[in-house]
Motif scaffolding. Structure first.
Motif, PDB file in Angstrom:
ATOM      1  N   ARG A 182       0.953  -1.152   0.162  1.00  0.00           N
ATOM      2  CA  ARG A 182      -0.008   0.308   0.124  1.00  0.00           C
ATOM      3  C   ARG A 182       1.119   1.479  -0.274  1.00  0.00           C
ATOM      4  O   ARG A 182       0.721   2.739  -0.283  1.00  0.00           O
ATOM      5  CB  ARG A 182      -1.175   0.125   1.135  1.00  0.00           C
ATOM      6  N   THR A 183       1.958   1.271   0.736  1.00  0.00           N
ATOM      7  CA  THR A 183       3.017   2.837   0.205  1.00  0.00           C
ATOM      8  C   THR A 183       3.656   2.485  -1.013  1.00  0.00           C
ATOM      9  O   THR A 183       4.502   3.943  -0.647  1.00  0.00           O
ATOM     10  CB  THR A 183       3.710   2.624   1.523  1.00  0.00           C
ATOM     11  N   ASN A 184       3.927   1.885  -1.969  1.00  0.00           N
ATOM     12  CA  ASN A 184       4.789   1.434  -2.975  1.00  0.00           C
ATOM     13  C   ASN A 184       4.273   2.838  -3.910  1.00  0.00           C
ATOM     14  O   ASN A 184       5.054   3.192  -4.715  1.00  0.00           O
ATOM     15  CB  ASN A 184       5.469   0.510  -2.860  1.00  0.00           C
ATOM     16  N   ARG A 185       3.175   3.172  -4.101  1.00  0.00           N
ATOM     17  CA  ARG A 185       3.087   3.869  -4.692  1.00  0.00           C
ATOM     18  C   ARG A 185       3.417   5.490  -4.806  1.00  0.00           C
ATOM     19  O   ARG A 185       4.130   5.724  -3.859  1.00  0.00           O
ATOM     20  CB  ARG A 185       1.439   4.686  -5.012  1.00  0.00           C
ATOM     21  N   THR A 186       3.846   5.369  -6.755  1.00  0.00           N
ATOM     22  CA  THR A 186       4.837   6.841  -6.973  1.00  0.00           C
ATOM     23  C   THR A 186       3.712   7.463  -6.474  1.00  0.00           C
ATOM     24  O   THR A 186       2.427   7.932  -7.196  1.00  0.00           O
ATOM     25  CB  THR A 186       5.186   6.844  -8.121  1.00  0.00           C
ATOM     26  N   TYR A 187       4.781   9.306  -6.365  1.00  0.00           N
ATOM     27  CA  TYR A 187       3.388  10.370  -5.873  1.00  0.00           C
ATOM     28  C   TYR A 187       4.048  11.828  -5.541  1.00  0.00           C
ATOM     29  O   TYR A 187       5.780  11.174  -5.140  1.00  0.00           O
ATOM     30  CB  TYR A 187       2.996  10.164  -4.531  1.00  0.00           C
ATOM     31  N   ASP A 188       4.002  12.501  -6.113  1.00  0.00           N
ATOM     32  CA  ASP A 188       5.182  13.822  -6.573  1.00  0.00           C
ATOM     33  C   ASP A 188       5.712  14.180  -4.927  1.00  0.00           C
ATOM     34  O   ASP A 188       5.401  14.211  -3.759  1.00  0.00           O
ATOM     35  CB  ASP A 188       4.244  15.113  -6.452  1.00  0.00           C
ATOM     36  N   GLY A 189       7.436  13.817  -4.766  1.00  0.00           N
ATOM     37  CA  GLY A 189       8.558  14.576  -4.107  1.00  0.00           C
ATOM     38  C   GLY A 189       8.354  12.663  -2.524  1.00  0.00           C
ATOM     39  O   GLY A 189       9.221  13.370  -1.685  1.00  0.00           O
ATOM     40  N   LYS A 190       7.834  11.677  -2.888  1.00  0.00           N
ATOM     41  CA  LYS A 190       7.815  10.490  -2.209  1.00  0.00           C
ATOM     42  C   LYS A 190       8.914   9.717  -3.054  1.00  0.00           C
ATOM     43  O   LYS A 190       8.856   9.188  -4.049  1.00  0.00           O
ATOM     44  CB  LYS A 190       6.347  10.398  -2.270  1.00  0.00           C
ATOM     45  N   SER A 191       9.605   9.842  -1.937  1.00  0.00           N
ATOM     46  CA  SER A 191      10.619   9.013  -2.499  1.00  0.00           C
ATOM     47  C   SER A 191      11.424   7.283  -2.167  1.00  0.00           C
ATOM     48  O   SER A 191      11.621   6.051  -2.640  1.00  0.00           O
ATOM     49  CB  SER A 191      12.097   9.218  -2.329  1.00  0.00           C
ATOM     50  N   TYR A 192      10.391   7.502  -0.851  1.00  0.00           N
ATOM     51  CA  TYR A 192       9.929   5.758  -0.324  1.00  0.00           C
ATOM     52  C   TYR A 192       9.063   5.803   0.331  1.00  0.00           C
ATOM     53  O   TYR A 192       7.965   6.359   0.907  1.00  0.00           O
ATOM     54  CB  TYR A 192      11.154   5.643   0.960  1.00  0.00           C
ATOM     55  N   GLY A 193       8.220   4.718   0.802  1.00  0.00           N
ATOM     56  CA  GLY A 193       7.642   3.925   1.557  1.00  0.00           C
ATOM     57  C   GLY A 193       7.730   3.472   2.884  1.00  0.00           C
ATOM     58  O   GLY A 193       9.066   3.068   2.759  1.00  0.00           O
ATOM     59  N   LEU A 194       7.234   3.146   3.795  1.00  0.00           N
ATOM     60  CA  LEU A 194       8.588   3.241   5.331  1.00  0.00           C
ATOM     61  C   LEU A 194       7.097   2.514   6.305  1.00  0.00           C
ATOM     62  O   LEU A 194       5.712   2.597   6.416  1.00  0.00           O
ATOM     63  CB  LEU A 194       8.080   4.371   6.227  1.00  0.00           C
ATOM     64  N   ILE A 195       7.026   1.144   6.572  1.00  0.00           N
ATOM     65  CA  ILE A 195       6.158   0.791   7.452  1.00  0.00           C
ATOM     66  C   ILE A 195       7.260   0.484   8.914  1.00  0.00           C
ATOM     67  O   ILE A 195       8.141   0.298   9.239  1.00  0.00           O
ATOM     68  CB  ILE A 195       6.955  -1.347   6.939  1.00  0.00           C
ATOM     69  N   ILE A 196       6.352   1.454  10.190  1.00  0.00           N
ATOM     70  CA  ILE A 196       7.029   1.278  11.388  1.00  0.00           C
ATOM     71  C   ILE A 196       5.909  -0.241  11.603  1.00  0.00           C
ATOM     72  O   ILE A 196       5.008  -0.483  11.957  1.00  0.00           O
ATOM     73  CB  ILE A 196       6.505   2.397  11.493  1.00  0.00           C
ATOM     74  N   ASP A 197       6.927  -0.549  12.763  1.00  0.00           N
ATOM     75  CA  ASP A 197       6.274  -2.121  12.441  1.00  0.00           C
ATOM     76  C   ASP A 197       7.002  -2.302  14.534  1.00  0.00           C
ATOM     77  O   ASP A 197       7.809  -2.283  15.258  1.00  0.00           O
ATOM     78  CB  ASP A 197       7.630  -3.574  12.753  1.00  0.00           C
ATOM     79  N   TYR A 198       5.202  -1.984  14.469  1.00  0.00           N
ATOM     80  CA  TYR A 198       5.183  -1.965  16.583  1.00  0.00           C
ATOM     81  C   TYR A 198       5.123  -3.441  16.746  1.00  0.00           C
ATOM     82  O   TYR A 198       5.046  -4.247  18.175  1.00  0.00           O
ATOM     83  CB  TYR A 198       3.975  -1.413  16.981  1.00  0.00           C
ATOM     84  N   TYR A 199       4.851  -4.365  16.096  1.00  0.00           N
ATOM     85  CA  TYR A 199       4.301  -6.213  16.311  1.00  0.00           C
ATOM     86  C   TYR A 199       5.469  -6.746  16.447  1.00  0.00           C
ATOM     87  O   TYR A 199       5.269  -7.670  17.005  1.00  0.00           O
ATOM     88  CB  TYR A 199       3.294  -7.132  15.555  1.00  0.00           C
ATOM     89  N   GLY A 200       6.144  -6.895  15.324  1.00  0.00           N
ATOM     90  CA  GLY A 200       7.934  -7.844  15.645  1.00  0.00           C
ATOM     91  C   GLY A 200       7.326  -8.597  14.179  1.00  0.00           C
ATOM     92  O   GLY A 200       8.401  -9.481  14.408  1.00  0.00           O
ATOM     93  N   VAL A 201       6.744  -8.148  13.139  1.00  0.00           N
ATOM     94  CA  VAL A 201       6.598  -8.537  12.164  1.00  0.00           C
ATOM     95  C   VAL A 201       8.218  -8.377  10.668  1.00  0.00           C
ATOM     96  O   VAL A 201       8.680  -9.615  10.718  1.00  0.00           O
ATOM     97  CB  VAL A 201       5.192  -8.173  10.873  1.00  0.00           C
ATOM     98  N   SER A 202       8.901  -7.535  11.517  1.00  0.00           N
ATOM     99  CA  SER A 202      10.159  -7.888  10.320  1.00  0.00           C
ATOM    100  C   SER A 202      11.381  -8.487  10.936  1.00  0.00           C
ATOM    101  O   SER A 202      11.842  -8.909  11.047  1.00  0.00           O
ATOM    102  CB  SER A 202      11.196  -6.230  10.632  1.00  0.00           C
TER     103      SER A 202
END
Length: 978
Positions: free
Chosen positions: A640-660
């Motif tokens: 959901r965070t990987n779509r291109t948009y003006d000024g957007k150079s990356y998507g970011l997943i902030i992991d509070y559960y420990g998925v990473s």
């Protein structure tokens, strides 16, 4: 090609590309030869060649209809470049129609402009240095490609040895289509190339839209030659006769977007996947073998690929007018893809609203395009006991997100209802397990386009992850520790009793104390890292109770505006029902969320399961994840965070559960190459920050930071300035990502210094692109504070060359060199801004400026003399109002007089007669000015018609009568807007 040896060594990139096109069967014709075929260098179509092609492809065409068709192609009546381009595309692809008697009475007959069925029956010509005259000067594209005399492609070649060749080529192409619209009325694509790099785009594109063509399908890379360059691959992939006409016919869509039309030409993976699917369908030995899987990474244009495939299926005669069914598994996806087909101009897609309507459409005969959800394939049995709705073989089911719902009863119902249909799966995350296998269900892979490929191509942005509040993670052994901390105020006996009954992952995850701490961290992170750049975020909760708790605590803490999107239940308690939303309400909130943050402050969507798949909001940058996700569900959600948009150079997943923490395990069902780059730790940006810092600072290695004039001297050449600007933007991008992390502190002073230099360069060189406004907000704020502290004026617009401030600026110059530089770039800016207002005068001024600069470069004049001569040009600009007044015109009338004088001096040679003609023509169109007339093609058409009538009874040359009215109306659009 011996006739080209005189220029071959001057332009090896041009030479290589033309030789490759000749090898593909194009005929090379020097521009000097083509000029003999044109009435003037204003003509962009090779009319004799078009006439010959029309006669060859339509031998029955009589002379009267031949003239009519020629005129329809050469005189497109359109209000804009894009409208003309779309008009021509429709004429050439869907064919023209004329009335003619071929022996059975007068009937409509189809006229081919280009023969798509037999590419070899068309004429393919390539030329170089093809001059096109316009009212604002002459453009000379390096290469133009013609098919049947029609210019389909314009190519700009740059030497790979110059600085930033691609940026310069792209800039030039954009200038070409702005100055010489008629050349691009017929344009399929433009190419910017320097051999080592090669990119294509369509008219209206900006630099970021140019992309590479990386696959010469159906050829292999090895077939192109030994060590082929990117240019070689692009030419082989896009300009073989068959591929070029295939692209023109089947892979162009015009899509309304944000109040304007965007022209989209397929990317290489879309072209490849579509044609591989067609090849499989046509070559399969059995009906079952026709199917397969197209794996297209989330966000890489899967829906448009389905449009391209549908267009091509519809055109293949041997498929006998097939029925195309587009199947999704959710109503919102069904509506979304239906809208995509409609926006792209696909004819008559029908959305089945009910089970009954779907059955009726499937039984109504072939040739339909049906959009439906798989849920509408309820079990069906007719009176005879048959489950078949349609047993035709020419039914093609394009199944979107095929990994989710195509392994159970609904899928079985669909296949039973359509026993002979071909099923083609489109997915971003195929499953490969024994009990649920996308490939086993649909057939072998047709094509793959991986996550890393999409990022490398700029089709999506990379996704980074960061584990935050790691002591809050609910993962493995940490569960007991987390429980003990959450319930530490209870006695040991009570804790044991609670643990036995309630210590599930969901209960711990949803503990109010834990969520409160996470909410405080989310607010801090969002307001520091995400909101400054205008992006929005999702919060993913483990269940509906936790989602409500997130909402309540965020509101209590005065966090950014948020909304919960989830499915409500009838048995929900009042606390939950408070957040129930109807489908219409959910749609309204989602539309609000997609708007820019400055327009709508809705910053967070809180969800549980909804909006984790198929949801497309490019403004979404961050996902705050507090839920266990595995396998394809994890890939679907983070995408959901990987779509291109003006000024957007990356998507970011902030992991509070420990998925990473168990990312590798979660992605283990995929092969390593397929999911490479799916998630990158945010710390991986630090080495890139160091590299980008060095790249930006190297321009000023031997210069004192307080010597701003020395810095300006470095940036005086446009190519160096372009290279510096690219390096600065990349450094600023990394800084914006890392700040306010302490790791950014060592680079802050250099960022301030570079921002100051860039601001000075913007003001000195009048370069609209050298502006901190395109940096991230955190970087922008840091630089602004530094400029203000140093009392440096931050100008949104350059100082007007005619204002007293400009004279003051010149007086402050520390040398003749600095003074001359300031004047030179001020005059260049004035020409660039005012050129459309008075093409004749400002083109003349540009030529005189170029002569002064050439004399300076050849050391015929020094800095002082250069400044004196430039001052004379400035004085002339300041005295223009007096000149106009002396001639007896109003300022807005004078450009028309100069245009008509330039074009008709040879016919009149009397200034008073030209003035009278100018006033006559202006009076003719004056009464037609109405509100928003520039948007009304009928008004402009009437203007051109009236002007032609007046010019025909004047002494105007016949050729000029055809094009001069159009130039006068364009000038009127600049001066008489209402």
């Amino acid at each position: 090609m011996t006739e080209r040896l005189d220029w071959a060594y001057e332009s090896p990139v041009e030479e290589r590309l033309i030789e490759q096109l000749v090898g593909l069967g194009f005929a090379y014709v020097p521009a000097s030869e083509l000029d003999k075929e044109r009435e003037s260098q204003r003509e962009v179509i090779l009319e004799d060649r078009l006439r010959a092609a029309l006669q060859r492809l339509n031998p029955w065409l009589d002379e009267n209809n031949l003239r009519k068709v020629l005129r329809e192609v050469t005189h497109l009546e359109a209000a804009s470049l894009m409208e003309a381009n779309e008009q021509f595309h429709d004429k050439v692809v869907n064919y023209l129609s004329v009335q003619q008697d071929l022996g059975k009475g007068k009937k409509n007959q189809t006229v081919k402009i280009i023969d798509f069925d037999d590419p070899t029956s068309n004429e393919f010509v390539v030329t170089n240095q093809f001059r096109v005259n316009t009212p604002t000067g002459t453009i000379i594209p390096d290469i133009v490609v013609f098919v049947n005399g029609i210019p389909l492609a314009v190519i700009e070649c740059k030497s790979p040895t110059i600085t930033n060749p691609q940026a310069q080529a792209i800039k030039q192409l954009i200038r070409y289509w702005e100055q010489a619209e008629r050349l691009f009325h017929y344009n399929l694509c433009v190419i910017a190339t320097c051999n080592e790099q090669s990119q294509y785009a369509t008219i209206g594109a900006r630099s970021r839209h140019f992309g590479e063509w990386k696959d010469p399908y159906p050829l292999k890379i090895a077939d192109v030659g030994e060590s082929p360059t990117r240019q070689d691959v692009l030419v082989a992939g896009m300009f073989s006769k068959a591929n070029l006409l295939d692209l023109l016919r089947n892979f162009v869509v015009y899509e309304p977007e944000g109040g304007r039309t965007i022209k989209k030409l397929a990317r290489y993976q879309q072209f490849r996947a579509t044609n591989k699917a067609i090849d499989r369908i046509l070559s399969a030995k059995t009906p079952r073998e026709r199917g397969g899987v197209v794996w297209a990474t989330q966000g890489s244009g899967k829906s448009i690929t389905m449009v391209y495939l549908s267009v091509k299926l519809r055109r293949i005669e041997q498929l006998e007018n097939p029925t195309i069914i587009v199947v999704t598994d959710r109503t919102d996806l069904d509506t979304q893809i239906s809208k995509t087909f409609l926006r792209c101009g696909f004819p008559n897609p029908q959305q089945a609203k009910t089970v009954k309507e779907l059955r009726e459409l499937l039984q109504a005969g072939s040739g339909r395009t049906i959009m439906t959800t798989i849920q509408k394939f309820e079990e069906y049995v007719d009176e005879s006991g048959s489950r078949v709705l349609n047993e035709a073989h020419n039914i093609y089911a394009l199944v979107d997100e095929s990994h989710r719902t195509n392994y159970g009863g609904l899928a079985a119902n669909m296949r039973a209802a359509l026993p002979n249909a071909c099923f083609l799966a489109f997915t971003g995350t195929p499953i490969d397990k024994e009990d649920k296998s996308t490939v086993a269900t649909f057939g072998p892979y047709i094509d793959k386009y991986t996550i890393q490929q999409a990022v490398d191509d700029g089709a999506t942005v990379p996704i980074f992850y960061q584990g935050r509040l790691t002591d809050m993670h609910v993962q493995g052994e940490s569960l007991d520790k987390l429980f003990d901390r959450m319930f530490q105020e209870y006695s040991e006996d009570d804790r044991e009793r609670i643990k036995k009954r309630y210590a599930t992952e969901e209960a711990i995850t949803g503990a109010p104390q834990r969520i409160r701490k996470i909410c405080m961290d989310i607010i801090d992170h969002y307001e520091t890292h995400i909101a400054p750049n205008g992006f929005k975020a999702q919060i993913v909760a483990i269940n509906r109770e936790a989602a409500v708790l997130y909402k309540e605590i965020l509101d209590e803490l005065n966090g950014p505006e948020s909304v919960i999107i989830f499915s409500g239940g009838n048995d929900d308690e009042d606390r939950m029902k408070k957040y129930h939303l109807s489908k219409e309400q959910q749609k309204l909130y989602i539309e609000r969320f997609k708007k820019p943050l400055k327009e709508d402050k809705l910053a967070f969507l809180i969800c549980v399961d909804m909006l984790l798949t198929g949801f497309d909001a490019p403004i979404l940058q961050a996902m705050y994840l507090d839920k266990p996700l595995k396998e394809h569900n994890l890939l679907q959600a983070i995408a959901r965070t990987n779509r291109t948009y003006d000024g957007k150079s990356y998507g970011l997943i902030i992991d509070y559960y420990g998925v990473s923490g168990f990312l590798k395990q979660a992605l283990s069902i995929f092969t390593d190459t397929d999911v490479q780059g799916a998630l990158k730790p945010i710390d991986s940006e630090l080495p890139r920050l160091q590299t980008r810092h060095r790249s930006a600072m190297r321009f000023f290695d031997y210069i004192r930071k307080d010597d701003i004039e020395a810095c300006m001297k470095v940036l005086e050449p446009e190519d160096v300035r372009n290279e510096f600007d690219v390096a600065f933007k990349k450094f600023a991008e990394s800084m914006d990502m890392v700040m306010p992390n302490p790791a950014a502190i060592p680079y802050r002073e250099d960022l301030k210094f570079l921002g100051k230099v860039r601001q000075y360069a913007k003001q000195r060189f009048r370069d609209p692109e050298m502006d901190i406004s395109d940096c991230g907000e955190k970087v922008k704020q840091l630089i602004k504070e530094h400029l203000i502290a140093q009392k440096i004026e931050i100008l949104h617009d350059p100082v007007d060359i005619l204002s007293s401030k400009f004279k003051k600026k010149l007086d402050e110059a520390q040398s003749d060199e600095a003074k001359a530089s300031e004047m030179e770039h001020a005059i260049k800016h004035e020409i660039r801004v005012k050129l459309q207002e008075n093409p004749v005068y400002y083109t003349s001024l540009r030529e005189r400026l170029e002569q002064i600069l050439a004399n300076y470069k050849q050391r015929r004049i020094d800095d002082k003399e250069k400044a004196e001569q430039l001052q004379k040009l400035i004085d002339e600009l300041r005295n223009r109002s007096k000149t106009i007044e002396d001639e007896g015109f109003e300022p807005h009338e004078y450009p028309f007089y100069q245009l008509i004088k330039q074009e008709m001096w040879s016919e009149y040679e009397n200034n008073d007669d030209i003035k009278e003609l100018t006033r006559t023509l202006l009076a003719e169109i004056d009464n037609l000015f109405v509100i928003e007339w520039t948007q009304k093609e009928d008004v402009k058409r009437e203007m051109r018609s009236r002007l032609k009538k007046k010019l025909r009874i004047s002494r105007c040359d016949r050729e000029k009568v055809e094009w001069l009215p159009g130039e006068i109306v364009k000038l009127a659009e600049v001066h008489f807007r209402k």
